[in-house]
Design a protein around this motif. Structure first.
Motif, short mmCIF file in Angstrom:
data_model
loop_
_atom_site.label_atom_id
_atom_site.label_comp_id
_atom_site.label_asym_id
_atom_site.label_seq_id
_atom_site.Cartn_x
_atom_site.Cartn_y
_atom_site.Cartn_z
N LYS A 86 0.84 -1.19 0.00
CA LYS A 86 0.00 0.00 0.00
C LYS A 86 0.88 1.24 0.00
CE LYS A 86 -3.45 -2.41 2.83
NZ LYS A 86 -4.24 -2.37 4.09
N LEU A 87 0.29 2.35 -0.38
CA LEU A 87 1.03 3.61 -0.39
C LEU A 87 1.64 3.89 0.99
CD1 LEU A 87 -1.41 5.86 -2.46
CD2 LEU A 87 0.65 4.68 -3.27
N GLU A 88 0.89 3.55 2.03
CA GLU A 88 1.35 3.86 3.39
C GLU A 88 2.46 2.92 3.87
OE1 GLU A 88 -1.77 3.35 2.38
OE2 GLU A 88 -2.93 2.12 3.81
N ASP A 89 2.84 1.94 3.05
CA ASP A 89 3.99 1.11 3.39
C ASP A 89 5.31 1.77 3.01
OD1 ASP A 89 2.10 -1.78 2.37
OD2 ASP A 89 2.50 -1.10 4.42
N THR A 90 5.22 2.90 2.32
CA THR A 90 6.42 3.64 1.96
C THR A 90 7.17 4.06 3.21
OG1 THR A 90 5.50 4.45 -0.13
CG2 THR A 90 7.28 5.74 0.87
N ALA A 91 8.43 3.64 3.30
CA ALA A 91 9.22 3.90 4.50
C ALA A 91 10.63 3.37 4.29
CB ALA A 91 8.59 3.21 5.72
N ILE A 92 11.50 3.76 5.20
CA ILE A 92 12.80 3.10 5.28
C ILE A 92 12.62 1.94 6.25
CG2 ILE A 92 15.21 3.31 5.92
CD1 ILE A 92 15.02 6.29 5.29
N TYR A 93 13.02 0.78 5.80
CA TYR A 93 12.88 -0.43 6.62
C TYR A 93 14.26 -0.80 7.19
CZ TYR A 93 8.11 -1.14 5.06
OH TYR A 93 6.76 -0.98 4.83
N TYR A 94 14.27 -1.00 8.49
CA TYR A 94 15.49 -1.34 9.19
C TYR A 94 15.36 -2.72 9.82
CZ TYR A 94 16.23 3.76 9.17
OH TYR A 94 16.39 5.07 8.82
N CYS A 95 16.50 -3.40 9.91
CA CYS A 95 16.52 -4.60 10.75
C CYS A 95 17.48 -4.34 11.92
CB CYS A 95 16.94 -5.84 9.97
SG CYS A 95 18.55 -5.78 9.17
N ALA A 96 17.21 -5.01 13.00
CA ALA A 96 17.99 -4.82 14.21
C ALA A 96 18.08 -6.14 14.97
CB ALA A 96 17.35 -3.75 15.09
N SER A 97 19.07 -6.25 15.81
CA SER A 97 19.25 -7.49 16.56
C SER A 97 19.39 -7.22 18.05
CB SER A 97 20.49 -8.24 16.07
OG SER A 97 21.68 -7.53 16.39
N GLN A 98 18.94 -8.18 18.82
CA GLN A 98 19.09 -8.13 20.26
C GLN A 98 19.45 -9.53 20.74
OE1 GLN A 98 19.10 -5.64 22.53
NE2 GLN A 98 19.69 -7.28 23.95
N ARG A 99 20.59 -9.62 21.41
CA ARG A 99 20.99 -10.91 21.95
C ARG A 99 20.09 -11.33 23.11
NH1 ARG A 99 27.10 -9.96 23.45
NH2 ARG A 99 26.18 -7.91 23.84
N VAL A 100 19.85 -12.60 23.18
CA VAL A 100 19.14 -13.16 24.34
C VAL A 100 19.92 -14.36 24.83
CG1 VAL A 100 16.88 -12.32 23.59
CG2 VAL A 100 17.67 -14.58 22.85
N SER A 101 19.58 -14.81 26.00
CA SER A 101 20.27 -15.97 26.58
C SER A 101 20.02 -17.22 25.74
CB SER A 101 19.79 -16.19 28.01
OG SER A 101 20.25 -17.43 28.50
N GLU A 102 21.00 -18.08 25.69
CA GLU A 102 20.85 -19.34 24.96
C GLU A 102 19.71 -20.18 25.52
OE1 GLU A 102 23.34 -18.37 22.14
OE2 GLU A 102 22.37 -20.34 22.19
N ASP A 103 19.35 -19.95 26.77
CA ASP A 103 18.29 -20.72 27.40
C ASP A 103 16.91 -20.08 27.28
OD1 ASP A 103 20.61 -21.43 30.07
OD2 ASP A 103 20.21 -22.56 28.23
N ASP A 104 16.85 -18.90 26.67
CA ASP A 104 15.57 -18.20 26.56
C ASP A 104 14.75 -18.75 25.40
OD1 ASP A 104 16.64 -14.85 27.53
OD2 ASP A 104 15.77 -16.50 28.68
#
Length: 129
Positions: A86-104
């Motif tokens: 849609k027109l309103e999907d116009t944007a800059i799209y970013y990806c990001a990461s967050q570490r979590v515990s191996e047990d999570d």
């Protein structure tokens, strides 16, 4: 981990697009990868998140139905497929990461609502006829 988003471009309304987020560095650790977007003149918006270890996902209410997040751990890449743009999907799209515990496990929704420690440079999606 370092992130590189790609796949943006000019798309007509109703079209589809697949964005990629390639990760490098400490990719063997347990991460939540999030997709965000920022439209012109608006605040950054959370779109979706995925746990790269078990593949569990979370979608913001505005993203349910047209957005699909997935990962290919062999390629250290997370994807965001967008349908029926849609027109309103116009944007800059970013990806990001967050570490979590191996047990999570089962934490993707909670982590998605928090802060992320590493960000990619963004890829521009323009929906226009």
């Amino acid at each position: 981990v370092q992130l590189q988003a790609s796949g943006g471009g000019l798309v007509q309304p109703g079209g589809s697009l697949r964005l990629s987020c390639a990760a490098s560095g400490s990719t063997f650790q347990h991460y939540i990868i999030g997709w965000f977007r920022q439209a012109p003149g608006k605040e950054r918006e959370r779109v979706s998140c995925i746990d790269i270890k078990d593949g569990s996902t979370y979608y913001a209410a505005s993203a349910k139905g047209r957005f699909t997040v997935s990962r290919d751990n062999a390629k250290n890449t997370v994807y965001l497929q967008i349908h029926s743009l849609k027109l309103e999907d116009t944007a800059i799209y970013y990806c990001a990461s967050q570490r979590v515990s191996e047990d999570d496990f089962g934490v993707v929704k909670v982590v998605c609502g928090g802060s992320f420690e590493s960000w990619g440079q963004g890829t521009l999606v323009t929906v226009s006829s």
